[in-house]
Scaffold this motif. Structure first.
Motif, PDB file in Angstrom:
ATOM      1  N   GLY A   1      -7.784  46.605  23.563  1.00 51.66           N
ATOM      2  CA  GLY A   1      -8.090  45.875  22.331  1.00 51.66           C
ATOM      3  C   GLY A   1      -7.428  44.510  22.372  1.00 51.66           C
ATOM      4  N   ILE A   2      -7.559  43.751  21.288  1.00 52.45           N
ATOM      5  CA  ILE A   2      -6.889  42.453  21.224  1.00 52.45           C
ATOM      6  C   ILE A   2      -6.099  42.336  19.923  1.00 52.45           C
ATOM      7  CG2 ILE A   2      -8.555  41.224  22.666  1.00 52.45           C
ATOM      8  CD1 ILE A   2      -9.812  40.140  20.079  1.00 52.45           C
ATOM      9  N   VAL A   3      -4.987  41.611  20.008  1.00 51.86           N
ATOM     10  CA  VAL A   3      -4.228  41.282  18.802  1.00 51.86           C
ATOM     11  C   VAL A   3      -4.494  39.814  18.506  1.00 51.86           C
ATOM     12  CG1 VAL A   3      -1.949  41.099  17.758  1.00 51.86           C
ATOM     13  CG2 VAL A   3      -2.448  42.971  19.325  1.00 51.86           C
ATOM     14  N   THR A   4      -4.942  39.508  17.289  1.00 49.12           N
ATOM     15  CA  THR A   4      -5.279  38.125  16.961  1.00 49.12           C
ATOM     16  C   THR A   4      -4.162  37.457  16.171  1.00 49.12           C
ATOM     17  OG1 THR A   4      -6.493  38.978  15.060  1.00 49.12           O
ATOM     18  CG2 THR A   4      -7.771  38.435  17.008  1.00 49.12           C
ATOM     19  N   VAL A   5      -4.170  36.128  16.181  1.00 51.20           N
ATOM     20  CA  VAL A   5      -3.068  35.366  15.600  1.00 51.20           C
ATOM     21  C   VAL A   5      -2.939  35.625  14.102  1.00 51.20           C
ATOM     22  CG1 VAL A   5      -4.447  33.294  15.241  1.00 51.20           C
ATOM     23  CG2 VAL A   5      -2.001  33.065  15.548  1.00 51.20           C
ATOM     24  N   ASP A   6      -4.034  35.939  13.412  1.00 52.65           N
ATOM     25  CA  ASP A   6      -3.902  36.153  11.967  1.00 52.65           C
ATOM     26  C   ASP A   6      -3.169  37.451  11.652  1.00 52.65           C
ATOM     27  OD1 ASP A   6      -6.495  36.856  13.127  1.00 52.65           O
ATOM     28  OD2 ASP A   6      -6.846  37.859  11.224  1.00 52.65           O
ATOM     29  N   ASP A   7      -3.258  38.461  12.539  1.00 51.79           N
ATOM     30  CA  ASP A   7      -2.443  39.668  12.349  1.00 51.79           C
ATOM     31  C   ASP A   7      -0.975  39.320  12.492  1.00 51.79           C
ATOM     32  OD1 ASP A   7      -4.771  41.213  12.228  1.00 51.79           O
ATOM     33  OD2 ASP A   7      -4.816  41.430  14.400  1.00 51.79           O
ATOM     34  N   VAL A   8      -0.720  38.350  13.372  1.00 57.20           N
ATOM     35  CA  VAL A   8       0.642  38.008  13.726  1.00 57.20           C
ATOM     36  C   VAL A   8       1.363  37.285  12.583  1.00 57.20           C
ATOM     37  CG1 VAL A   8       1.773  36.258  15.138  1.00 57.20           C
ATOM     38  CG2 VAL A   8       0.474  38.086  16.207  1.00 57.20           C
ATOM     39  N   VAL A   9       0.625  36.512  11.796  1.00 52.30           N
ATOM     40  CA  VAL A   9       1.246  35.847  10.651  1.00 52.30           C
ATOM     41  C   VAL A   9       1.878  36.891   9.741  1.00 52.30           C
ATOM     42  CG1 VAL A   9       0.862  34.380   8.642  1.00 52.30           C
ATOM     43  CG2 VAL A   9      -0.374  33.927  10.738  1.00 52.30           C
ATOM     44  N   ASP A  10       1.135  37.976   9.491  1.00 55.02           N
ATOM     45  CA  ASP A  10       1.664  39.038   8.644  1.00 55.02           C
ATOM     46  C   ASP A  10       2.905  39.666   9.266  1.00 55.02           C
ATOM     47  OD1 ASP A  10      -0.494  38.557   7.011  1.00 55.02           O
ATOM     48  OD2 ASP A  10      -1.708  40.163   7.843  1.00 55.02           O
ATOM     49  N   VAL A  11       2.859  39.887  10.592  1.00 58.75           N
ATOM     50  CA  VAL A  11       3.997  40.508  11.273  1.00 58.75           C
ATOM     51  C   VAL A  11       5.242  39.633  11.139  1.00 58.75           C
ATOM     52  CG1 VAL A  11       4.949  41.135  13.524  1.00 58.75           C
ATOM     53  CG2 VAL A  11       2.608  41.776  12.938  1.00 58.75           C
ATOM     54  N   VAL A  12       5.081  38.341  11.420  1.00 65.52           N
ATOM     55  CA  VAL A  12       6.221  37.423  11.361  1.00 65.52           C
ATOM     56  C   VAL A  12       6.826  37.435   9.962  1.00 65.52           C
ATOM     57  CG1 VAL A  12       6.852  34.987  11.446  1.00 65.52           C
ATOM     58  CG2 VAL A  12       5.410  35.951  13.221  1.00 65.52           C
ATOM     59  N   GLU A  13       5.939  37.436   8.954  1.00 64.40           N
ATOM     60  CA  GLU A  13       6.412  37.404   7.581  1.00 64.40           C
ATOM     61  C   GLU A  13       7.122  38.705   7.206  1.00 64.40           C
ATOM     62  OE1 GLU A  13       4.200  34.526   4.912  1.00 64.40           O
ATOM     63  OE2 GLU A  13       3.468  36.481   4.294  1.00 64.40           O
ATOM     64  N   THR A  14       6.522  39.836   7.615  1.00 65.11           N
ATOM     65  CA  THR A  14       7.109  41.130   7.277  1.00 65.11           C
ATOM     66  C   THR A  14       8.454  41.330   7.964  1.00 65.11           C
ATOM     67  OG1 THR A  14       4.869  41.990   7.190  1.00 65.11           O
ATOM     68  CG2 THR A  14       6.634  43.601   7.229  1.00 65.11           C
ATOM     69  N   GLU A  15       8.529  40.945   9.239  1.00 65.68           N
ATOM     70  CA  GLU A  15       9.783  41.144   9.962  1.00 65.68           C
ATOM     71  C   GLU A  15      10.889  40.284   9.360  1.00 65.68           C
ATOM     72  OE1 GLU A  15      10.378  43.265  12.423  1.00 65.68           O
ATOM     73  OE2 GLU A  15       8.366  43.930  12.951  1.00 65.68           O
ATOM     74  N   ALA A  16      10.547  39.040   8.963  1.00 62.84           N
ATOM     75  CA  ALA A  16      11.548  38.176   8.340  1.00 62.84           C
ATOM     76  C   ALA A  16      12.003  38.779   7.018  1.00 62.84           C
ATOM     77  CB  ALA A  16      10.986  36.771   8.130  1.00 62.84           C
ATOM     78  N   THR A  17      11.066  39.337   6.258  1.00 63.62           N
ATOM     79  CA  THR A  17      11.415  39.959   4.974  1.00 63.62           C
ATOM     80  C   THR A  17      12.387  41.112   5.199  1.00 63.62           C
ATOM     81  OG1 THR A  17       9.266  39.373   4.076  1.00 63.62           O
ATOM     82  CG2 THR A  17      10.466  41.101   2.933  1.00 63.62           C
TER      83      THR A  17
END
Lengths: 447, 447
Positions: free
Chosen positions: A227-243
């Motif tokens: 499969g592929i991971v797209t950059v828009d999924d990653v925005v959520d990840v970055v935000e969640t991990e920072a939170t």
């Protein structure tokens, strides 16, 4: 959600816009949400549904009859369905899956086997593919045909051999710009950046951000694309991990939902643990202070400086620990840099502690000059306070910097080294340092 | 960068790979970086250069002769050139701009007029465009032609009228799937999400993340498109903003560069300010304690509980403040929610404080039973400590939650409400609460 009463009127009025519903959303209970959702025009409702978090989508679907549920569910790509399933109450999941068509259900089940926070749990199994022996013109037509089948992105086309193993990648733009009769094999790039299925989502996010790519393929040990991971999924990840990191740094167990959606009972549960552990930690401070009880009974003035000294340790420690935790989360600092970090923090601590020591000394000198607060030994008292400040701040920067490194070395999350935890450790050390310095400096004078 | 000596050998060896250089990068000085960069094969060097931060690109270019600089500079799209200019020493900027071709220089100068942290400073002025009266087939050909001119993305085509005003948007995939003879006006979406030029980059990031779109057009007051912000720019924004918030929460002024690249002198400067302010804040605690000096001289045992009580206030305050700061940064909580937040935190504080009060009381009861530490008034002492803990924790959660809201209301950054700042405020309040509670509860007993 008992507190939502004051918002309800807005939503029950006719002619609701998506914007109004989005604003009110956090404070509505699930019944009000569904009601508001049904008041939207169909097109707006679709957009609104797609923008919701998986948790939000689940709360809307839960209130719907089965027939209606099916239509909404089929709007979603398989990775979003998988996320939604994870938010659904376990006994409802089977029924939810039965609403999907066969190929999607198989894809969703495969995705659910991955942990939520690894590449496999984040990826979309639908991506544009081509064969190396196709011409560019054929590949463009082939991708156009695939695009009808709910692909998340056509930006990259992955070139696969007959066993689905990755040979290369070509962007759709490159296909468009290349001569139509060239072979895909001759326009593709063979040095593709890939990630393994079990890679942590934070690491995947960092790779996408670092290489400034729009998507990264997830491959298994045989280099087959899953499969592929797209950059828009990653925005959520970055935000969640920072939170999560920020909440841990503040001394709370990371919340599972936004602040306002977390019930007060949940909130108390997430916060009580650390507060109690820290209070128990403070009991060592009580014992330490009991040891010095006689000492400060004879020089009660020493006690007045105690909070300033121990808090300065906690403050400098809190600075160091947040700086190092964030640098580690961003991959700027690794375990092997420990020794250099220690040196940097020691130098910083020396200067910062020296500065605070001078300020503390000045406070005592001025207090004596203006109000004769401290008597004839005021300079010795100032010296004791100054030396203690210097030592406590140096210990603070060092502890604050080393604690996250130590946690990482022991395979814990460095962000668990919360500011309150560092402050509590420094309370105890501060007491020990202060009274021992005072004992030496003030021997035969105040003591 | 005095500490980089131990890494140099790796880089000076022949046959360097991009991966090796990337790993060593943070610890190299600018000369070593340029040297390593020149050892890469040309293709790898190009990729490596494009992946570098603007700061990194500037450090590489600074060491090059003018002729070489021009070639590298022309690899970059105008928004990246603008960012790079901002990292260049001011006296070198004019020379740098003279290396650009005329149209790019004009674009870069226009971008440099925007503040770095607003939509205009983040956008790329090159985007795919079409006219409403074109057919789909014409639009596809037109976008293909534009793609040769270094567009950042062809994913969305923006449909503009003759005054460059935005009429609609159509994704490239939609163009590919639509019948070739249809008009663009009939396949485009008119409800385009846009952002104004001066919108803060955090808000732009939130809009892109919330709507799950790959790019958003930046428009002026006449709805003319000035450029687009793409999702990959947003990943960096989200990460940078979280880093700044974490550093501020820890009580440091946000660093301008990664931890390891920040000189120790810079680091001290960023940390000394708050430490000194907090120390001065502690001077009020000293004065408060001086007031109660006689009181605790007669009941010296009171002092042993002081750090535990004041730190519990700081800890609960640190939890509340980080939770509220992060919720505000994510747009989950607004000023108008203040009253609901206060109610939530009061309830949480009541339970958490009650829990800690029981633990504190238990500590005293057990201490008395096991070691007769506290004498006949131990229950009264336990009561005084328990009540103080309850009150201090409630005040802590309330202060921690209200401080970021207050800062926002006064148009300051809520993240300035650092954990150490809250802790220092609670030190003073804790002293006042504790000794006043003790005065009432222990009157005629220990006091």
């Amino acid at each position: 959600m008992v507190e939502s009463a004051e918002k309800t009127e807005d939503v029950e009025g006719e002619g609701l816009t998506a914007e109004e519903l989005r604003d009110a959303w956090p404070v509505l209970d699930s019944e009000e949400r569904l009601e508001g959702f049904h008041l939207l025009p169909r097109d707006d409702a679709e957009d609104f549904f797609l923008e919701l978090s998986s948790r939000g989508q689940a709360s809307v679907l839960l209130g719907m009859p089965t027939r209606e549920r099916r239509a909404w569910l089929r709007l979603l790509p398989p990775d979003d369905v998988a996320d939604l399933c994870a938010e659904f109450p376990p006994d409802g999941r089977g029924e939810l899956c039965s609403l999907l068509d066969d190929p999607t259900r198989r894809e969703v089940n495969a995705l659910l086997a991955y942990a939520e926070d690894e590449a496999g749990g984040l990826m979309n199994p639908r991506f544009a593919r081509a064969r190396p022996e196709m011409t560019v013109e054929e590949a463009i037509r082939y991708v156009r045909r695939q695009a009808q089948d709910k692909l998340e992105t056509i930006y990259y086309t992955y070139v696969l051999d007959h066993e689905q193993r990755l040979l290369g990648v070509v962007s759709f733009r490159e296909l468009l710009l290349a001569p139509g009769d060239k072979l895909v094999r001759d326009v593709m790039h063979e040095d593709v950046i890939t990630v393994p299925e079990e890679m942590d989502q934070e690491a995947v996010a960092r790779i996408i951000a670092q290489h400034d790519i729009l998507a990264v393929p997830v491959v298994d040990a045989e280099r087959r694309v899953k499969g592929i991971v797209t950059v828009d999924d990653v925005v959520d990840v970055v935000e969640t991990e920072a939170t999560e990191d920020i909440q841990k740094i503040g001394g709370t167990v990371a919340l599972d939902a936004p602040y306002m959606q977390t019930s007060v009972a949940q909130m108390i549960k997430k916060r009580a643990g650390w507060l109690m552990v820290l209070l128990v930690g403070q009991m060592f401070t009580i014992s330490a202070l009991s040891l010095y009880q006689e000492q400060f009974a004879t020089a009660i003035v020493l006690v007045t400086f105690l909070p300033m000294i121990i808090s300065s340790g906690g403050n400098s420690g809190s600075q160091a620990t947040t700086l190092v935790i964030r640098a580690m989360a961003l991959g700027q600092v690794r375990l092997r840099d420990s020794w250099r970090i220690v040196r940097r923090e020691l130098v910083s601590g020396l200067f910062l502690g020296g500065l605070l020591a001078l300020l503390g000394l000045a406070r005592i000198v001025v207090g004596e000059w203006l109000a004769h607060e401290y008597g004839s030994f005021y300079l010795d008292l100032g010296l004791a306070v100054g030396i203690s400040l210097l030592a406590v701040v140096m210990l603070g920067t060092l502890t604050g910097a080393l604690l996250p490194l130590l946690l990482r070395a022991l395979r814990f999350d460095p962000a668990s080294a919360s500011a309150p935890m560092v402050a509590t450790m420094l309370d105890l050390s501060g007491v020990l340092i202060y009274f021992n310095v005072a004992r030496v400096v003030l021997a035969g004078k105040l003591l």
